[in-house]
Design a protein around this motif. Sequence first.
Motif, PDB file in Angstrom:
ATOM      1  N   THR A  44      38.112   5.847 -93.031  1.00 32.54           N
ATOM      2  CA  THR A  44      36.676   5.578 -93.140  1.00 32.54           C
ATOM      3  C   THR A  44      36.402   4.081 -93.042  1.00 32.54           C
ATOM      4  O   THR A  44      35.483   3.651 -92.324  1.00 32.54           O
ATOM      5  CB  THR A  44      36.131   6.135 -94.461  1.00 32.54           C
ATOM      6  OG1 THR A  44      36.380   7.543 -94.512  1.00 32.54           O
ATOM      7  CG2 THR A  44      34.648   5.883 -94.596  1.00 32.54           C
ATOM      8  N   THR A  47      36.932   2.932 -89.511  1.00 32.23           N
ATOM      9  CA  THR A  47      35.819   3.362 -88.657  1.00 32.23           C
ATOM     10  C   THR A  47      34.621   2.441 -88.832  1.00 32.23           C
ATOM     11  O   THR A  47      33.982   2.045 -87.847  1.00 32.23           O
ATOM     12  CB  THR A  47      35.424   4.805 -89.003  1.00 32.23           C
ATOM     13  OG1 THR A  47      36.557   5.647 -88.828  1.00 32.23           O
ATOM     14  CG2 THR A  47      34.297   5.296 -88.137  1.00 32.23           C
ATOM     15  N   GLU A  48      34.319   2.090 -90.081  1.00 37.29           N
ATOM     16  CA  GLU A  48      33.204   1.178 -90.330  1.00 37.29           C
ATOM     17  C   GLU A  48      33.465  -0.189 -89.710  1.00 37.29           C
ATOM     18  O   GLU A  48      32.563  -0.793 -89.113  1.00 37.29           O
ATOM     19  CB  GLU A  48      32.959   1.052 -91.828  1.00 37.29           C
ATOM     20  CG  GLU A  48      32.424   2.323 -92.462  1.00 37.29           C
ATOM     21  CD  GLU A  48      32.414   2.259 -93.979  1.00 37.29           C
ATOM     22  OE1 GLU A  48      32.864   1.238 -94.549  1.00 37.29           O
ATOM     23  OE2 GLU A  48      31.958   3.231 -94.598  1.00 37.29           O
ATOM     24  N   ASP A  49      34.702  -0.697 -89.828  1.00 35.26           N
ATOM     25  CA  ASP A  49      35.052  -1.976 -89.210  1.00 35.26           C
ATOM     26  C   ASP A  49      34.904  -1.906 -87.692  1.00 35.26           C
ATOM     27  O   ASP A  49      34.402  -2.842 -87.064  1.00 35.26           O
ATOM     28  CB  ASP A  49      36.481  -2.380 -89.568  1.00 35.26           C
ATOM     29  CG  ASP A  49      36.632  -2.778 -91.022  1.00 35.26           C
ATOM     30  OD1 ASP A  49      35.593  -3.027 -91.675  1.00 35.26           O
ATOM     31  OD2 ASP A  49      37.781  -2.844 -91.502  1.00 35.26           O
ATOM     32  N   GLU A  51      32.960   0.107 -85.971  1.00 33.85           N
ATOM     33  CA  GLU A  51      31.537   0.158 -85.625  1.00 33.85           C
ATOM     34  C   GLU A  51      30.891  -1.219 -85.729  1.00 33.85           C
ATOM     35  O   GLU A  51      30.079  -1.597 -84.869  1.00 33.85           O
ATOM     36  CB  GLU A  51      30.815   1.150 -86.532  1.00 33.85           C
ATOM     37  CG  GLU A  51      31.135   2.596 -86.220  1.00 33.85           C
ATOM     38  CD  GLU A  51      30.513   3.555 -87.209  1.00 33.85           C
ATOM     39  OE1 GLU A  51      29.944   3.100 -88.227  1.00 33.85           O
ATOM     40  OE2 GLU A  51      30.601   4.769 -86.976  1.00 33.85           O
ATOM     41  N   ARG A  52      31.250  -1.973 -86.774  1.00 40.07           N
ATOM     42  CA  ARG A  52      30.694  -3.330 -86.903  1.00 40.07           C
ATOM     43  C   ARG A  52      31.162  -4.222 -85.767  1.00 40.07           C
ATOM     44  O   ARG A  52      30.409  -5.043 -85.253  1.00 40.07           O
ATOM     45  CB  ARG A  52      31.114  -3.935 -88.243  1.00 40.07           C
ATOM     46  CG  ARG A  52      30.207  -3.591 -89.376  1.00 40.07           C
ATOM     47  CD  ARG A  52      30.478  -4.474 -90.564  1.00 40.07           C
ATOM     48  NE  ARG A  52      31.853  -4.368 -91.030  1.00 40.07           N
ATOM     49  CZ  ARG A  52      32.278  -3.520 -91.962  1.00 40.07           C
ATOM     50  NH1 ARG A  52      31.436  -2.703 -92.529  1.00 40.07           N
ATOM     51  NH2 ARG A  52      33.544  -3.487 -92.331  1.00 40.07           N
TER      52      ARG A  52
END
Length: 81
Positions: A44, A47-49, A51-52
């Motif tokens: 998770t 994934t956030e990294d 997306e950023r």
Amino acid sequence: MLWPMFFLALAFCGIVVLGVLAVRVGLEVRRFSRAVGDCSERITLATEDLERAAVPLAERAGRARDVHGDPIGEARGRRER
């Protein structure tokens, strides 16, 4: 009377062995579920990294498309022909 007691003791030992193995399996399942939870959190966060990190790249790709007037993929396709 000796043989029935022998078989009874043997059956009791078998049940004890199965109980010990069941406890070991339960402990390993608990350890495995913790590991899966930790990996899920890592995925998770990754994934956030991702997306950023993709936002600035997408903005640059959009600007490149606006400057050249056509999508980058179409321009590459024309050059390869």
